[in-house]
Design an enzyme around this catalytic site. Structure first.
Site, PDB file in Angstrom:
ATOM      1  N   GLU A 258      -1.552  -0.458   8.153  1.00  0.00           N
ATOM      2  CA  GLU A 258      -2.484  -1.374   8.792  1.00  0.00           C
ATOM      3  C   GLU A 258      -1.777  -2.210   9.852  1.00  0.00           C
ATOM      4  O   GLU A 258      -0.558  -2.089  10.059  1.00  0.00           O
ATOM      5  CB  GLU A 258      -3.141  -2.284   7.755  1.00  0.00           C
ATOM      6  CG  GLU A 258      -2.167  -3.159   7.004  1.00  0.00           C
ATOM      7  CD  GLU A 258      -2.831  -3.880   5.829  1.00  0.00           C
ATOM      8  OE1 GLU A 258      -3.240  -5.040   6.016  1.00  0.00           O
ATOM      9  OE2 GLU A 258      -2.909  -3.288   4.735  1.00  0.00           O
TER      10      GLU A 258
ATOM     11  N   HIS B  87       0.836  -1.196   0.000  1.00  0.00           N
ATOM     12  CA  HIS B  87       0.000   0.000   0.000  1.00  0.00           C
ATOM     13  C   HIS B  87       0.873   1.250   0.000  1.00  0.00           C
ATOM     14  O   HIS B  87       1.950   1.268   0.608  1.00  0.00           O
ATOM     15  CB  HIS B  87      -0.900   0.030   1.237  1.00  0.00           C
ATOM     16  CG  HIS B  87      -1.688  -1.222   1.433  1.00  0.00           C
ATOM     17  ND1 HIS B  87      -2.617  -1.673   0.521  1.00  0.00           N
ATOM     18  CD2 HIS B  87      -1.688  -2.127   2.447  1.00  0.00           C
ATOM     19  CE1 HIS B  87      -3.155  -2.799   0.965  1.00  0.00           C
ATOM     20  NE2 HIS B  87      -2.605  -3.094   2.131  1.00  0.00           N
TER      21      HIS B  87
ATOM     22  N   HIS C  25       3.328  -7.539   1.778  1.00  0.00           N
ATOM     23  CA  HIS C  25       2.712  -8.394   2.783  1.00  0.00           C
ATOM     24  C   HIS C  25       1.581  -9.223   2.187  1.00  0.00           C
ATOM     25  O   HIS C  25       1.051  -8.895   1.124  1.00  0.00           O
ATOM     26  CB  HIS C  25       2.152  -7.543   3.924  1.00  0.00           C
ATOM     27  CG  HIS C  25       1.050  -6.624   3.484  1.00  0.00           C
ATOM     28  ND1 HIS C  25       1.293  -5.437   2.846  1.00  0.00           N
ATOM     29  CD2 HIS C  25      -0.309  -6.732   3.573  1.00  0.00           C
ATOM     30  CE1 HIS C  25       0.149  -4.838   2.569  1.00  0.00           C
ATOM     31  NE2 HIS C  25      -0.847  -5.613   2.993  1.00  0.00           N
TER      32      HIS C  25
ATOM     33  N   ARG D 242      -1.487  -4.772  -6.155  1.00  0.00           N
ATOM     34  CA  ARG D 242      -1.276  -6.221  -6.198  1.00  0.00           C
ATOM     35  C   ARG D 242       0.018  -6.512  -6.954  1.00  0.00           C
ATOM     36  O   ARG D 242       0.174  -6.148  -8.111  1.00  0.00           O
ATOM     37  CB  ARG D 242      -2.482  -6.862  -6.883  1.00  0.00           C
ATOM     38  CG  ARG D 242      -2.756  -8.288  -6.497  1.00  0.00           C
ATOM     39  CD  ARG D 242      -4.003  -8.815  -7.175  1.00  0.00           C
ATOM     40  NE  ARG D 242      -5.220  -8.331  -6.551  1.00  0.00           N
ATOM     41  CZ  ARG D 242      -6.271  -7.862  -7.217  1.00  0.00           C
ATOM     42  NH1 ARG D 242      -6.241  -7.769  -8.535  1.00  0.00           N
ATOM     43  NH2 ARG D 242      -7.334  -7.458  -6.581  1.00  0.00           N
TER      44      ARG D 242
END
Length: 322
Positions: A113, A96, A170, A190
């Site tokens: 996150e 991200h 991740h 992705r």
């Protein structure tokens, strides 16, 4: 004044399963459901208030129309997003962007996150980080498809915690159930998807190779977490992450066996999820039942309240910039 109870927004996923029904008894759609957005104010994917004066409204609407409940925040957008993720298969390997890149390229927030692991099958592992020393080496290994050489695999078990800053490659893998606390964003690049084909389209899912290379932290550096534990009344409180390590949110995990009288302290409001057991919340001579999978927000005016029961709780609140 009363707590704001919420019902989740559900997302089908190619890698999802049925644990959100079998464990939390959520009324999920048919098929493979990977995500329950249990506390969300994100665009059209917001949670819905289940009771009280705001019943039927989205959290997004409540946040924007009643800023006093949230300490009169600077932003019009609810800053955090809490999810359950059921990885019945491997998730795509992804990364991200940070806020600067996301705002410039996607007109959205970045995405930092965290994962608190609720269940993990024996032998489970995460993809967390990479081995490339330079961005050129990263790009070359991706081009050659040297995934086993590039991707770091980290063993995982229930109770583990991982902080995943923007720029971290991740992925969850098969057999893992987590509660994820993150910035309110859905910007995902992705990098690798095991060459899977989407059954609806018959095509491989889109990759975002160059954007992934652009935003990945190189070389990877594990964040230096300082998890702190304290005993307070009948509660064991773990501070999993907080500013300045995590500028976007504070996150605590509480083990309660009895009573815990507490308050907002210096925080504007709290996001609360019950991840095990059951109990009650008491405030202003009213009692609210709490069960596994219950999600609520304690708004700004609820300065003093009490939890009672035998349960595990995850609590978060925005970082200081919100």
């Amino acid at each position: 004044m009363e707590p704001i109870f919420l019902t989740p927004y559900f997302r089908p996923k190619i890698w999802g399963g049925r644990k959100l029904k079998t464990i939390f008894n959520y009324d999920i759609p048919d098929g493979q459901v990977g995500e329950a957005w249990v506390i969300s104010g994100y665009k059209d994917d917001a949670s819905t208030v289940t009771s009280g004066q705001f019943k039927g409204q989205s959290l997004r609407q409540v946040y924007q129309e009643n800023p006093e409940l949230f300490g009169n925040p600077k932003s019009k957008e609810f800053p955090l997003l809490v999810k359950f993720l059921d990885a019945n298969d491997n998730l795509s390997v992804q990364v991200h962007p940070d806020d600067d890149y996301a705002r410039r390229v996607e007109n959205d927030s970045g995405k930092t996150e965290s994962w608190y692991v609720l269940q993990a099958d024996p032998g489970s592992y995460l993809i967390y980080g990479h081995t490339a020393k330079t961005r050129a080496e990263l790009a070359e290994m991706i081009k050659k498809g040297e995934w086993d050489k590039l991707l770091r695999k980290v063993p995982v078990k229930a109770g583990d915690f991982f902080y995943v800053p923007s720029g971290t490659i991740h992925a969850l893998t098969k057999g893992i159930l987590v509660i994820e606390t993150q910035q309110s964003s859905d910007v995902t690049y992705r990098l690798y998807d095991y060459d899977r084909v989407d059954q609806k389209t018959g095509q491989k899912r889109e990759l975002h190779t160059q954007k992934s290379i652009d935003v990945t932290q190189v070389p990877h550096v594990d964040p230096q977490l300082k998890i702190k534990t304290k005993h307070e009344q009948d509660a064991i409180i773990k501070t999993l992450v907080e500013p300045p390590i995590s500028p976007h949110f504070y996150l605590w995990q509480i083990d309660l066996n009895g009573q815990w009288q507490t308050g907002l302290n210096s925080h504007p409001y709290l996001l609360v999820t019950i991840i095990n057991g059951s109990g009650k919340l008491e405030f202003a001579n009213k009692t609210y039942d709490l069960a596994l999978g219950t999600n609520l927000i304690i708004p700004n005016e609820m300065k003093n309240f009490k939890f009672e029961g035998n349960m595990k709780i995850v609590i978060s609140t925005p970082g200081n910039e919100n």
